[in-house]
Design an enzyme around this catalytic site. Structure first.
Site, PDB file in Angstrom:
ATOM      1  N   GLU A 212       0.887  -1.171   0.000  1.00 28.68           N
ATOM      2  CA  GLU A 212       0.000   0.000   0.000  1.00 28.68           C
ATOM      3  C   GLU A 212       0.917   1.210   0.000  1.00 28.68           C
ATOM      4  O   GLU A 212       1.406   1.630   1.052  1.00 28.68           O
ATOM      5  CB  GLU A 212      -0.903  -0.027   1.241  1.00 28.68           C
ATOM      6  CG  GLU A 212      -1.845  -1.217   1.309  1.00 28.68           C
ATOM      7  CD  GLU A 212      -3.036  -1.096   0.362  1.00 28.68           C
ATOM      8  OE1 GLU A 212      -3.353   0.032  -0.048  1.00 28.68           O
ATOM      9  OE2 GLU A 212      -3.637  -2.128   0.029  1.00 28.68           O
ATOM     10  N   CYS A 246      -2.130   9.579   2.393  1.00 33.29           N
ATOM     11  CA  CYS A 246      -1.670   8.946   1.142  1.00 33.29           C
ATOM     12  C   CYS A 246      -2.569   9.264  -0.042  1.00 33.29           C
ATOM     13  O   CYS A 246      -2.098   9.349  -1.162  1.00 33.29           O
ATOM     14  CB  CYS A 246      -1.562   7.439   1.326  1.00 33.29           C
ATOM     15  SG  CYS A 246      -3.099   6.699   1.878  1.00 33.29           S
TER      16      CYS A 246
END
Ligand code: NAD
Length: 458
Positions: A212, A246
């Site tokens: 991720e 993110c």
């Protein structure tokens, strides 16, 4: 005990217990309930730790940290029985009389490595999926969010099955030692550079890896949009957690005809959200450490300041900042991961699509428009981990959508059933009776057998 002894003892214990613990529905349900209780009963302590790490407000902590994990847990509790049920599958003629199904079996001992920016969410949401999948897990919180790492290390052994779950604290060196152990799955959240290290370290053990990662998530603002709401939503998504998200919109590509109005709305909304002096706002985060503070300061080079631009190293404060930038500005060469929003003019949707396609595939892509044709073009002609139309970031906690990157922004995904599938192995099972025992597949082969087999396999 030194670190290496602690690591060996923990790893060996969890590995030994793998075959001995019955990770059936009841066990999984109880572990999910225990994780839920851990969050609910220690809410205050967790909020305090997040405040100390990032100056994160209680509201943001509840919504973007504990809230996301709790919604994953609740969704798993509602659906676990269904997910665990073997899924029946079609059985072709050549395998009659037989029955087929897919069983999602636990993967085994997993390693979950977290990042510092959402230090609860990014460690415990994957853990909820790991539990739902019936796995054991070692959790490695980021050492950079030191206060939350301590709280997690203290609480997990109190609440969860100690034969199945453990927390190992440490930085790069300790994580390197952890990566020497053969895990059955590594779930990593963090930067692309460390992601590459994790992938390389997993290779000798053939350990599957979920990465991720981050990257530069673009936001395209079309001329045909609601500029007021576009500005509000972009300001919220960008300055949440002081840009250390993110999926924050990294930069804005904007149609020149609406740029002035957009910038003016952005300035207004920043003041509305955080006041004339955002340093005094209890709702505005700080930069995690000096290293990132200095990196962000360096990214201002060669940009034109439109709003904000206040940098205070003594308390790691950077005000919500908007700059004008160009393709070759320093700020456009790396993921920003901070509260600076570069705005770049782009003449057309086609040019925006080309601009995005010339760069590594982003984790998220945002399009603000009333025009469905524009939406369709972006959806069909670009690739990104996820896409969100007329909003940003808010798609991330959804349990009904997969969350993960593609290409440079990562591999694999989780949330909801996607997390369950990531943390299980889909085992295909064909269960046949002894009769009929169709002879056409057995040698000696003949033209007639070939014809019959062809018909059976159609
Ligand atoms: P990072 O890669 O520096 O650290 C992540 C983890 O890796 C930490 O637990 C750290 O201790 C460990 N680590 C650091 N160096 C290591 C090494 N050399 N060997 C082994 N392990 C090592 O990332 P970060 O600074 O914590 O997080 C920021 C990055 O994470 C950004 O790029 C951001 O976009 C990305 N991110 C992605 C997601 C997502 O869900 N896709 C979420 C949050 C953050």
């Amino acid at each position: 005990m030194d670190f290496s002894q602690t690591l060996n003892t923990t790893y060996t214990k969890l590995r030994d217990q793998l075959g001995k613990t019955n990770r059936d529905y009841i066990w999984r349900k109880n572990q999910l309930l225990a994780l839920k209780a851990m969050l609910e009963e220690n809410d205050h302590e967790i909020n305090e730790a997040l405040w100390l790490d990032l100056h994160k407000s209680r509201f943001e902590s509840e919504a973007s940290e504990q809230g996301v994990v709790l919604s994953e847990i609740n969704f798993a509790l509602e659906n676990l029985a269904d997910w665990m049920n073997p899924q029946s599958a079609a059985t072709p003629l050549y395998n009659q009389m037989g029955k087929s199904h897919v069983r999602y079996e636990p993967i085994g001992l997993t390693l979950i490595i977290g990042a510092w920016n959402y230090s609860i969410n990014l460690l415990l949401a994957p853990l909820a999926s790991a539990i739902a999948g019936g796995n054991a897990a070692i959790l490695k919180p980021s050492e950079i969010s030191a206060h939350t790492a301590k709280v997690i290390a203290k609480l997990v052994p109190k609440y969860l099955d100690p034969n199945s779950f453990a927390v190992i604290e440490g930085g790069a060196e300790e994580t390197g030692m952890l990566l020497e152990k053969p895990f059955d799955l590594i779930f990593f959240t963090g930067s692309s550079n460390v992601g590459k290290i994790v992938l390389a370290r997993a290779a000798p053990n053939l350990t599957p890896v979920v990465l991720e990662l981050g990257g530069k998530s673009p936001a395209y603002v079309d001329k045909n949009t609601n500029i007021k709401i576009t500005a509000r939503r972009i300001a919220w998504g960008k300055f949440l957690n002081a840009g250390q998200t993110c999926v924050a919109p990294d930069y804005v590509l904007i149609d020149p005809t609406v740029k002035t109005e957009f910038l003016s709305e952005m300035k207004k909304v920043i003041i509305e959200f955080y006041g004339e002096n955002p340093e005094a706002s209890a709702d505005y985060c700080r930069i995690i450490n000096e290293k990132n503070f200095s990196r962000l300061q360096g990214l201002m080079e060669g940009t034109e300041l439109i709003h904000g631009g206040i940098f205070k190293k003594e308390n790691l404060f950077i005000s919500p900042t908007i700059v004008l930038a160009s393709t070759d500005s320093k700020i456009m060469q790396e993921e920003i991961f901070g509260p600076i929003l570069p705005v770049l003019e782009i003449e057309s949707m086609e040019k925006a699509i080309a601009f995005i396609n010339q760069r590594p595939k982003p984790l998220a892509l945002y399009v603000y428009t009333h025009d469905e044709k524009v939406v369709e073009s972006f959806e069909k002609e670009t690739s990104s981990g996820s896409m969100c139309v007329n909003d940003n970031v808010i798609h991330m906690p959804m349990t009904s959508l997969p969350f993960g990157g593609v290409g440079a922004s990562g591999m694999g995904n989780y949330h909801g059933i996607y997390g369950f599938k990531t943390f299980t192995h889909a085992k295909g099972v064909l269960d046949k009776s002894f009769q009929p025992d169709i002879s056409v597949r057995y040698p000696p082969y003949s033209n007639r057998k070939e014809k019959v087999l062809g018909w059976l396999m159609e």
